[in-house]
Design a protein around this motif. Structure first.
Motif, mmCIF file in Angstrom:
data_model
loop_
_atom_site.group_PDB
_atom_site.id
_atom_site.type_symbol
_atom_site.label_atom_id
_atom_site.label_comp_id
_atom_site.label_asym_id
_atom_site.label_seq_id
_atom_site.Cartn_x
_atom_site.Cartn_y
_atom_site.Cartn_z
ATOM 1 N N PHE A 93 0.831 -1.200 0.000
ATOM 2 C CA PHE A 93 0.000 0.000 0.000
ATOM 3 C C PHE A 93 0.873 1.261 0.000
ATOM 4 O O PHE A 93 0.635 2.197 -0.765
ATOM 5 C CB PHE A 93 -0.919 -0.009 1.224
ATOM 6 N N VAL A 94 1.881 1.279 0.847
ATOM 7 C CA VAL A 94 2.751 2.455 0.949
ATOM 8 C C VAL A 94 3.552 2.645 -0.334
ATOM 9 O O VAL A 94 3.652 3.767 -0.873
ATOM 10 C CB VAL A 94 3.686 2.321 2.165
ATOM 11 N N LEU A 95 4.133 1.555 -0.863
ATOM 12 C CA LEU A 95 4.984 1.674 -2.044
ATOM 13 C C LEU A 95 4.193 2.105 -3.277
ATOM 14 O O LEU A 95 4.663 2.932 -4.070
ATOM 15 C CB LEU A 95 5.683 0.338 -2.311
ATOM 16 N N MET A 96 2.989 1.560 -3.462
ATOM 17 C CA MET A 96 2.211 1.912 -4.642
ATOM 18 C C MET A 96 1.848 3.391 -4.649
ATOM 19 O O MET A 96 1.811 4.029 -5.696
ATOM 20 C CB MET A 96 0.948 1.048 -4.712
ATOM 21 N N ARG A 97 1.576 3.945 -3.493
ATOM 22 C CA ARG A 97 1.205 5.355 -3.443
ATOM 23 C C ARG A 97 2.412 6.271 -3.354
ATOM 24 O O ARG A 97 2.278 7.488 -3.509
ATOM 25 C CB ARG A 97 0.252 5.586 -2.270
ATOM 26 N N ALA A 98 3.589 5.705 -3.117
ATOM 27 C CA ALA A 98 4.811 6.504 -3.110
ATOM 28 C C ALA A 98 5.356 6.730 -4.513
ATOM 29 O O ALA A 98 6.139 7.656 -4.747
ATOM 30 C CB ALA A 98 5.873 5.833 -2.237
ATOM 31 N N VAL A 99 4.938 5.879 -5.462
ATOM 32 C CA VAL A 99 5.405 6.010 -6.842
ATOM 33 C C VAL A 99 4.739 7.222 -7.484
ATOM 34 O O VAL A 99 3.535 7.430 -7.321
ATOM 35 C CB VAL A 99 5.077 4.728 -7.638
ATOM 36 N N PRO A 100 5.489 8.049 -8.225
ATOM 37 C CA PRO A 100 4.878 9.204 -8.892
ATOM 38 C C PRO A 100 3.780 8.785 -9.867
ATOM 39 O O PRO A 100 3.850 7.731 -10.500
ATOM 40 C CB PRO A 100 6.057 9.843 -9.638
ATOM 41 N N GLY A 101 2.758 9.609 -9.975
ATOM 42 C CA GLY A 101 1.656 9.312 -10.870
ATOM 43 C C GLY A 101 0.503 8.671 -10.134
ATOM 44 O O GLY A 101 0.542 8.456 -8.917
ATOM 45 N N ASN A 102 -0.556 8.350 -10.891
ATOM 46 C CA ASN A 102 -1.736 7.719 -10.329
ATOM 47 C C ASN A 102 -2.431 6.912 -11.419
ATOM 48 O O ASN A 102 -2.005 6.942 -12.581
ATOM 49 C CB ASN A 102 -2.679 8.778 -9.745
ATOM 50 N N PRO A 103 -3.480 6.159 -11.097
ATOM 51 C CA PRO A 103 -4.140 5.334 -12.117
ATOM 52 C C PRO A 103 -4.712 6.118 -13.289
ATOM 53 O O PRO A 103 -5.007 5.526 -14.335
ATOM 54 C CB PRO A 103 -5.269 4.648 -11.327
ATOM 55 N N PHE A 104 -4.855 7.428 -13.156
ATOM 56 C CA PHE A 104 -5.446 8.230 -14.217
ATOM 57 C C PHE A 104 -4.393 8.998 -15.009
ATOM 58 O O PHE A 104 -4.730 9.837 -15.843
ATOM 59 C CB PHE A 104 -6.464 9.213 -13.612
ATOM 60 N N SER A 105 -3.122 8.725 -14.729
ATOM 61 C CA SER A 105 -2.041 9.339 -15.491
ATOM 62 C C SER A 105 -1.849 8.586 -16.796
ATOM 63 O O SER A 105 -1.616 7.383 -16.797
ATOM 64 C CB SER A 105 -0.735 9.321 -14.682
ATOM 65 N N SER A 106 -1.967 9.268 -17.900
ATOM 66 C CA SER A 106 -1.811 8.644 -19.210
ATOM 67 C C SER A 106 -1.469 9.719 -20.221
ATOM 68 O O SER A 106 -1.386 10.912 -19.894
ATOM 69 C CB SER A 106 -3.093 7.916 -19.620
ATOM 70 N N GLU A 107 -1.264 9.294 -21.478
ATOM 71 C CA GLU A 107 -0.960 10.260 -22.519
ATOM 72 C C GLU A 107 -2.143 11.198 -22.757
ATOM 73 O O GLU A 107 -1.971 12.355 -23.115
ATOM 74 C CB GLU A 107 -0.585 9.529 -23.811
ATOM 75 N N ARG A 108 -3.350 10.680 -22.594
ATOM 76 C CA ARG A 108 -4.539 11.509 -22.726
ATOM 77 C C ARG A 108 -4.854 12.161 -21.376
ATOM 78 O O ARG A 108 -5.044 11.479 -20.371
ATOM 79 C CB ARG A 108 -5.727 10.675 -23.193
ATOM 80 N N THR A 109 -4.896 13.465 -21.359
ATOM 81 C CA THR A 109 -5.167 14.174 -20.114
ATOM 82 C C THR A 109 -6.647 14.077 -19.760
ATOM 83 O O THR A 109 -7.521 14.380 -20.579
ATOM 84 C CB THR A 109 -4.777 15.651 -20.250
ATOM 85 N N VAL A 110 -6.921 13.622 -18.540
ATOM 86 C CA VAL A 110 -8.302 13.505 -18.069
ATOM 87 C C VAL A 110 -8.742 14.859 -17.536
ATOM 88 O O VAL A 110 -8.031 15.471 -16.724
ATOM 89 C CB VAL A 110 -8.415 12.436 -16.969
ATOM 90 N N PRO A 111 -9.902 15.363 -17.982
ATOM 91 C CA PRO A 111 -10.395 16.628 -17.444
ATOM 92 C C PRO A 111 -10.489 16.570 -15.924
ATOM 93 O O PRO A 111 -10.852 15.546 -15.351
ATOM 94 C CB PRO A 111 -11.778 16.772 -18.099
ATOM 95 N N PRO A 112 -10.161 17.667 -15.241
ATOM 96 C CA PRO A 112 -10.156 17.669 -13.766
ATOM 97 C C PRO A 112 -11.474 17.235 -13.143
ATOM 98 O O PRO A 112 -11.491 16.519 -12.131
ATOM 99 C CB PRO A 112 -9.829 19.130 -13.427
ATOM 100 N N ALA A 113 -12.603 17.646 -13.739
ATOM 101 C CA ALA A 113 -13.909 17.280 -13.175
ATOM 102 C C ALA A 113 -14.123 15.772 -13.238
ATOM 103 O O ALA A 113 -14.621 15.156 -12.280
ATOM 104 C CB ALA A 113 -15.026 18.001 -13.920
ATOM 105 N N ILE A 114 -13.733 15.160 -14.369
ATOM 106 C CA ILE A 114 -13.901 13.713 -14.517
ATOM 107 C C ILE A 114 -12.956 12.978 -13.580
ATOM 108 O O ILE A 114 -13.323 11.956 -12.971
ATOM 109 C CB ILE A 114 -13.655 13.295 -15.979
ATOM 110 N N GLU A 115 -11.733 13.487 -13.432
ATOM 111 C CA GLU A 115 -10.784 12.829 -12.521
ATOM 112 C C GLU A 115 -11.286 12.879 -11.083
ATOM 113 O O GLU A 115 -11.128 11.912 -10.330
ATOM 114 C CB GLU A 115 -9.410 13.482 -12.619
ATOM 115 N N ARG A 116 -11.905 14.001 -10.693
ATOM 116 C CA ARG A 116 -12.460 14.088 -9.336
ATOM 117 C C ARG A 116 -13.573 13.065 -9.127
ATOM 118 O O ARG A 116 -13.671 12.439 -8.056
ATOM 119 C CB ARG A 116 -12.992 15.511 -9.090
ATOM 120 N N GLN A 117 -14.400 12.860 -10.145
ATOM 121 C CA GLN A 117 -15.474 11.864 -10.046
ATOM 122 C C GLN A 117 -14.902 10.451 -9.944
ATOM 123 O O GLN A 117 -15.396 9.630 -9.165
ATOM 124 C CB GLN A 117 -16.403 11.975 -11.255
ATOM 125 N N LEU A 118 -13.862 10.190 -10.745
ATOM 126 C CA LEU A 118 -13.240 8.864 -10.697
ATOM 127 C C LEU A 118 -12.581 8.623 -9.336
ATOM 128 O O LEU A 118 -12.666 7.517 -8.784
ATOM 129 C CB LEU A 118 -12.207 8.732 -11.819
#
Length: 309
Positions: free
Chosen positions: A27-52
């Motif tokens: 749990f600690v290591l996965m969240r210590a890595v830079p980025g998140n599950p919504f990091s990708s080449e396509r930028t997710v709109p902030p409103a949609i990322e907040r919902q996700l």
């Protein structure tokens, strides 16, 4: 029977402690890595990322995420919903992929035990012969060559040059035979060397010399008096062998396009799918702990001098 029950209870307690420690570190290591599950080449709109984030409880404080997920596992056996695989829970992914990985691992271990024990016995009985040198030389190569390199060579040889096996797929024995052979070959090499060393040690014992002096057939002495004692190191190695097969299958399932949990493990790591990765890590932890416990039990059954502690 009392010793066995006491041993099983102690091992179960240690398993729970180990799984909890693995869960915490993961749990600690996965969240210590830079980025998140919504990091990708396509930028997710902030409103949609907040919902996700709200949907997957990623907007909660880390300690709340840690506690909620742990409570779900303990109380309901619920490993959560996959973040990147839509409409799939981690339990469903495991239910679909585990039979494939288990079948591959079992076939690989059966192949490794059969080939390794046979080669070790032949090598020990004919010690110093050309066959002994050839078998042990092959075993050294089997240990030195990683299974993914062996898989690449096997595909070139048995798929393109000599088309015996299909390159990928799942469902028939021909499709699983080649990956099982590649997965089990390094393990077979270790088992062959352990069997040979154990055989040579037991062959020099007094009760074996006495059996030969009584005129018993060589095959009877080997099978009844030598082999059971010689297999004790092999039984001890089965725990690490299981770990080798399970971790090796992660890459081989990707190479041979097998729909096992190994391919999902790699996908979860590359896509930062927190819940799927956590489910895979915990599953492998439990499998390895259970297999090591079974190896310890079988060791005590084979050799009555070994006491369960």
């Amino acid at each position: 029977m009392t010793d066995l029950l006491s041993y099983a209870i102690r091992r179960f307690g240690w398993m729970l402690l180990t799984v909890w420690a693995v869960y915490t570190v993961s749990f600690v290591l996965m969240r210590a890595v830079p980025g998140n599950p919504f990091s990708s080449e396509r930028t997710v709109p902030p409103a949609i990322e907040r919902q996700l984030r709200a949907r997957y409880n990623l907007d909660a404080p880390p300690i709340e995420q840690y506690t909620d997920y742990l409570v779900g596992i303990v109380t309901r056996g619920d490993l959560g919903v996959s973040i990147r695989l839509e409409d799939y829970t981690v339990n469903e992914v495991l239910a679909e992929g585990f039979p494939v990985s288990a079948s591959l691992a079992i076939l690989a271990l059966v192949f490794a035990l059969t080939l390794g024990v046979t080669a070790g016995v032949v090598s020990a009985v004919y010690r110093g012969s050309a066959g002994d040198l050839a078998l042990m030389g092959t075993a050294v190569l089997g240990i030195a060559i990683p299974n993914f390199v062996l898989a690449s060579l096997a595909i070139l040889l048995f798929v393109f040059i000599i088309p015996i096996f299909p390159a990928a797929g799942w469902g028939t024995l021909r499709q699983v035979a080649l990956p099982a052979l590649c997965l089990g070959a390094p393990v077979a090499a270790y088992i062959a060397r352990l069997t040979r060393a154990g055989m040579l040690e037991v062959l020099g014992r007094e009760h074996v010399r006495t059996a030969f002096a009584k005129g018993l057939p060589k095959s009877t002495v080997i099978l009844k008096h030598v082999l059971p004692g010689a297999l004790l190191p092999v039984v001890s190695y089965l725990g690490p062998a299981t770990a080798s097969v399970l971790t090796g299958s992660l890459v081989l399932e990707k190479i041979f396009a097998l729909p096992g949990i190994g391919s999902h493990f790699i996908y979860a790591a590359t896509q930062r799918d927190y819940t799927l990765a956590m489910g895979m890590v915990l599953t492998y932890t439990v499998l390895l702990f259970v297999m090591n416990s079974l190896v310890d039990l079988s060791y005590a059954v084979i050799d009555p001098r070994v006491k369960l502690q």
